[in-house]
Every structure is written in C-alpha cells, then in structure tokens.
Design an enzyme around this catalytic site. Structure first.
Site, PDB file in Angstrom:
ATOM      1  N   LYS A  31      46.903  36.158  36.283  1.00  0.00           N
ATOM      2  CA  LYS A  31      46.613  36.951  34.941  1.00  0.00           C
ATOM      3  C   LYS A  31      46.510  38.984  35.329  1.00  0.00           C
ATOM      4  CE  LYS A  31      41.771  36.889  36.231  1.00  0.00           C
ATOM      5  NZ  LYS A  31      40.447  35.593  36.122  1.00  0.00           N
TER       6      LYS A  31
ATOM      7  N   ARG B 138      29.837  32.243  30.313  1.00  0.00           N
ATOM      8  CA  ARG B 138      31.177  33.219  30.007  1.00  0.00           C
ATOM      9  C   ARG B 138      31.832  32.327  28.804  1.00  0.00           C
ATOM     10  NH1 ARG B 138      34.901  36.044  34.436  1.00  0.00           N
ATOM     11  NH2 ARG B 138      35.385  33.322  33.252  1.00  0.00           N
TER      12      ARG B 138
ATOM     13  N   TYR C 172      38.401  70.784  39.443  1.00  0.00           N
ATOM     14  CA  TYR C 172      37.327  70.939  37.952  1.00  0.00           C
ATOM     15  C   TYR C 172      36.000  70.831  38.720  1.00  0.00           C
ATOM     16  CZ  TYR C 172      41.191  70.188  34.157  1.00  0.00           C
ATOM     17  OH  TYR C 172      42.109  69.804  34.398  1.00  0.00           O
TER      18      TYR C 172
ATOM     19  N   MET D 262      43.406  64.002  35.941  1.00  0.00           N
ATOM     20  CA  MET D 262      44.148  63.469  35.176  1.00  0.00           C
ATOM     21  C   MET D 262      45.329  62.917  35.828  1.00  0.00           C
ATOM     22  SD  MET D 262      45.986  63.299  31.159  1.00  0.00           S
ATOM     23  CE  MET D 262      44.108  63.145  30.570  1.00  0.00           C
TER      24      MET D 262
HETATM   25  C1  LIG Z   1      40.608  34.975  37.679  1.00  0.00           C
HETATM   26  C2  LIG Z   1      39.911  34.032  37.178  1.00  0.00           C
HETATM   27  C3  LIG Z   1      40.444  33.032  38.785  1.00  0.00           C
HETATM   28  C4  LIG Z   1      40.968  33.938  39.614  1.00  0.00           C
HETATM   29  O1  LIG Z   1      39.868  34.496  40.539  1.00  0.00           O
HETATM   30  P1  LIG Z   1      39.912  35.060  41.739  1.00  0.00           P
HETATM   31  O2  LIG Z   1      38.223  35.356  41.574  1.00  0.00           O
HETATM   32  O3  LIG Z   1      40.743  36.228  41.688  1.00  0.00           O
HETATM   33  O4  LIG Z   1      40.311  34.703  42.630  1.00  0.00           O
HETATM   34  C5  LIG Z   1      39.965  32.279  39.097  1.00  0.00           C
HETATM   35  N1  LIG Z   1      39.353  31.052  37.854  1.00  0.00           N
HETATM   36  C6  LIG Z   1      39.182  31.723  36.074  1.00  0.00           C
HETATM   37  C7  LIG Z   1      38.913  30.923  35.476  1.00  0.00           C
HETATM   38  C8  LIG Z   1      39.876  32.923  36.421  1.00  0.00           C
HETATM   39  O5  LIG Z   1      39.021  33.700  35.584  1.00  0.00           O
END
Ligand SMILES: *Cc1c(COP(=O)(O)O)cnc(C)c1O
Length: 384
Positions: free
Chosen positions: A41, A153, A275, A323
């Site tokens: 992801k 969640r 800055y 930046m």
């Molecule tokens: C992001 C995620 C993972 C991977 O988690 P890591 O801590 O990066 O290994 C696995 N399962 C779900 C549902 C996630 O959202």
C-alpha cells in the site's frame, strides 16, 4: 554505489530491490510454513509498487495487499507491464491475488471485480453489497473478511460478528478466502493486547466458515508461532524498518539517500543560519547547503536535530529545514570532502530510516511514505 550522484536532481534515492526480496524471504522463513504476503500500500511505502510488486512476484510472492482500489488497479497494471517487458513473472504462473484493505467504496464493487481485486470486507454492509454483486453475476465472488479484535478501526466490530454468527446465511453469496485481524501493539512484545487480540481472532474463526486466517503484520511475525496463523502480512519490514524496536534489526537496509552539496559558505562566529535564526555559530564555521527540504519529505522536526554523513564523518544538520534546502555544519570535515558537488548521506549504511525517524520524533513508516517525488530514483536489482 559510486556514481549514483551524477544527476540533475538534488539527491539520489537508491532502492535495493534485491534487499526487499531478501527481506521477504527472511520473513517467510521466520513464518515457518505460512504464506508470506506483501503489503505494498501507499506505493510500496513510498518505494514504488510498480517496481517492488513485480520483483516480489518474480521471487514467488503470490499475495499482495493494497489499501485502495486505485492502488490495486495500479498494481495489476504494474504486473501486466512487467510481464510484457519480460522482467516479471513467467506467464504460466497464476496471477497474484491482490486484496484491497479498505474494501470497495459503495458503488465501486464492479470496478474491483474488473481488475481482479479481492475486497477485504470490513462491515456487514460491505458483505451485503459484495453478495449482491455475486447474485447478479450468479457466482460466489471471493472475499476476505476483516474482524476487529482491538484496533477499533476497520473490520467487523464484535456486535456485527455476533450477528454474522447468528445469521451465517449472510455469507452464502461469497467465497470466504481469508479472515484477517490486525494487531495494535505488536511492536511491543510485552503488551497484553497482543494475546487478547490473537485469542479473539481464534474465537471469531469458530463462528465463521473454514477459511485461512491472517493476523501478523511485520512486528507480529516476531511475537512467536501463535501469531502466524496461515498467512502473514508484512509491510514495513520488507522495506528495512526494524520490526522489533529496541532490538538489533534483522532486516536488510533497502534505501539510500545521497544529497549533493550545492554551496559551502564560510561564516564568522556569532552568525546565524536559516529561518528564525535558530542556529548561531560559536566559532568560524563552514556551512554546506543541500537541495533537499520538507517538500521532499524531510521532516521539519529535524531542524537542529538531524545528521548527515560525509564518508564516516557525522555532520550535524543546523538551522531549520526549509522547503527545498537544509544546512549542515561541515567545519570539522576536510574542505576537499565537503565541497560543492560532493554528497552527504541522508539515509544509508550510517543512518537508517529508523535513526532518522528517531531524530525526527516519528517512525520509519512515516519517513518512507513521505519520500518525495523530486529525487532521482535508482532501482538496484543486482542479484535478483
Ligand atoms: C499496513 C498493514 C499491514 C502491514 O503492516 P506493517 O506494520 O507495515 O508490517 C498489515 N495489515 C494491515 C491490515 C495493514 O493495514
């Protein structure tokens, strides 16, 4: 990586695909006989799903997780492109399964299907929508089910799981290919929630049709065999982030970031840098300016806290992060090393993603996923 800095970009981001594959193999071995998926992801945590996905698929990874429909579509296209260019998996290998963690946005179920993506169903409503599409097509579409065991969640909350247990016909329309839950505290092996969540997943499975289960993210793979179930879902550790904070990192480093010095300025004692005049010299100093800033994902919190390396010399980041620019005190480094055109290591052998995260007051995940678009990216696949 000599020569990697010959670039019109201010910095070169090196991404070692062979190290990612080696990390996947290491995690797979660690998970014993379980299937080792890959979480790609957020564009493979900022490192490029179009490169990372095919490299892992070629190494034998069969299951991928993305967060969104668009990421799934892009990954599917990346696999097709890799197959066309001959870099990816041989054609006789069945296509990888791609699970979409955030599920289908209502009304977009058909689109998932068109791209061969499997939704992770997070509610009874999502289950119903997927079941309706199944009915319409006269097939039992595959789906994963996410059970919330303590993250509060995504996933079915306990009340919805109870409803499903009482009305199992709600699952009639779909083929349940995977049941997942996600740990909240796996990076803290002593946390009591780990065991409670794991036990809650075991209990949830007893109310569901038989299907493979998955609980472990990167860190949970290291909690022990009880947490592995049938499939593990590492993300961060694939990309070199330490899965168990505070213990030696077993993962191979994956990223290097080398930034070019644009200019070196000699200033008097008592002068200020940047800055807010937040750094004041207490001796005659040489200040090297580098063309990387918070717009490139370097956290602003590294101001007066971060470091770079010129060879083995640590050079402190002085002043605020701008930046597009940062400044280092290179007074203690020989002039012929700290000169315009020379490079300063921002990530690499001498300071890991986790080191920079610690200095910035964040986690390696955020450093990786913030990596900007202005770097020249070099993918190293030697050894693949
Ligand atoms: C992001 C995620 C993972 C991977 O988690 P890591 O801590 O990066 O290994 C696995 N399962 C779900 C549902 C996630 O959202």
């Amino acid at each position: 990586m000599a020569g990697t800095t010959q670039s019109r970009a201010g910095a070169v981001l090196g991404i070692d695909l062979a190290a990612i594959v080696a990390n996947w193999r290491l995690l797979r071995a660690r998970a014993g006989g379980a299937e080792c998926a890959a979480v790609v992801k957020a564009d493979a945590y900022g490192l490029g799903a179009a490169q990372v996905g095919p490299a892992l698929a070629a190494a034998g990874c069969r299951v991928f997780f993305v967060a969104t429909l668009d990421e799934g579509i892009a990954l599917r296209a990346g696999f097709a492109e890799a197959a066309r260019s001959g870099e990816g998996v041989a054609e006789e290998v069945p296509p990888a399964a791609i699970f979409v963690l955030n599920g289908a946005a209502p009304g977009y179920e058909t689109e998932l299907l068109q791209h061969g993506l499997i939704p992770v169903l997070n509610s009874l409503g999502a289950l119903e929508a997927w079941g309706m599409l199944s009915d319409m097509l006269g097939v039992r579409l595959p789906a994963a089910l996410h059970v919330d065991t303590g993250m509060s969640r995504l996933g079915l909350p306990p009340a919805e799981l109870a409803t499903l247990a009482a009305e199992p016909e709600r699952l009639d329309g779909v083929t349940l290919t995977l049941v997942i839950s996600h740990p909240a505290c796996a990076d803290d092996p002593s946390h009591e929630l780990n065991r409670r969540q794991r036990d809650a997943l075991v209990a949830a499975r007893s109310h569901l049709p038989t299907a493979p289960a998955s609980f472990a993210n990167s860190s949970a793979i290291f909690l022990g065999d009880d947490y592995v179930f049938d499939m593990v879902r590492p993300g961060a550790a694939l990309y070199g982030v330490a899965p168990v904070p505070g213990t030696p990192n077993p993962m191979n480093p994956v990223v290097r970031l080398d930034a070019r010095i644009l200019q070196v300025r000699e200033i008097d004692s008592g002068m200020t840098v940047g800055y807010g005049a937040s750094h004041r010299t207490d001796r005659r100093s040489r200040i090297a300016t580098v063309g990387v800033g918070y717009a490139d994902g370097l956290p602003r919190s590294l101001g007066n806290r971060g470091s770079g390396y010129i060879g083995d010399h640590r050079v402190p980041l002085v002043g605020r992060v701008s930046m597009d620019l940062i400044t280092f005190d290179v007074t203690d480094v020989a002039e012929d090393l700290a000169r315009p055109g020379a490079t300063i290591e921002l990530l690499g052998a001498r300071q890991s993603v986790d080191d920079v995260a610690a200095a910035a007051g964040t986690i390696g995940y955020e450093i990786l996923t913030s990596l900007g678009t202005r770097y020249a990216r070099r993918y190293d696949s030697a050894g693949l």
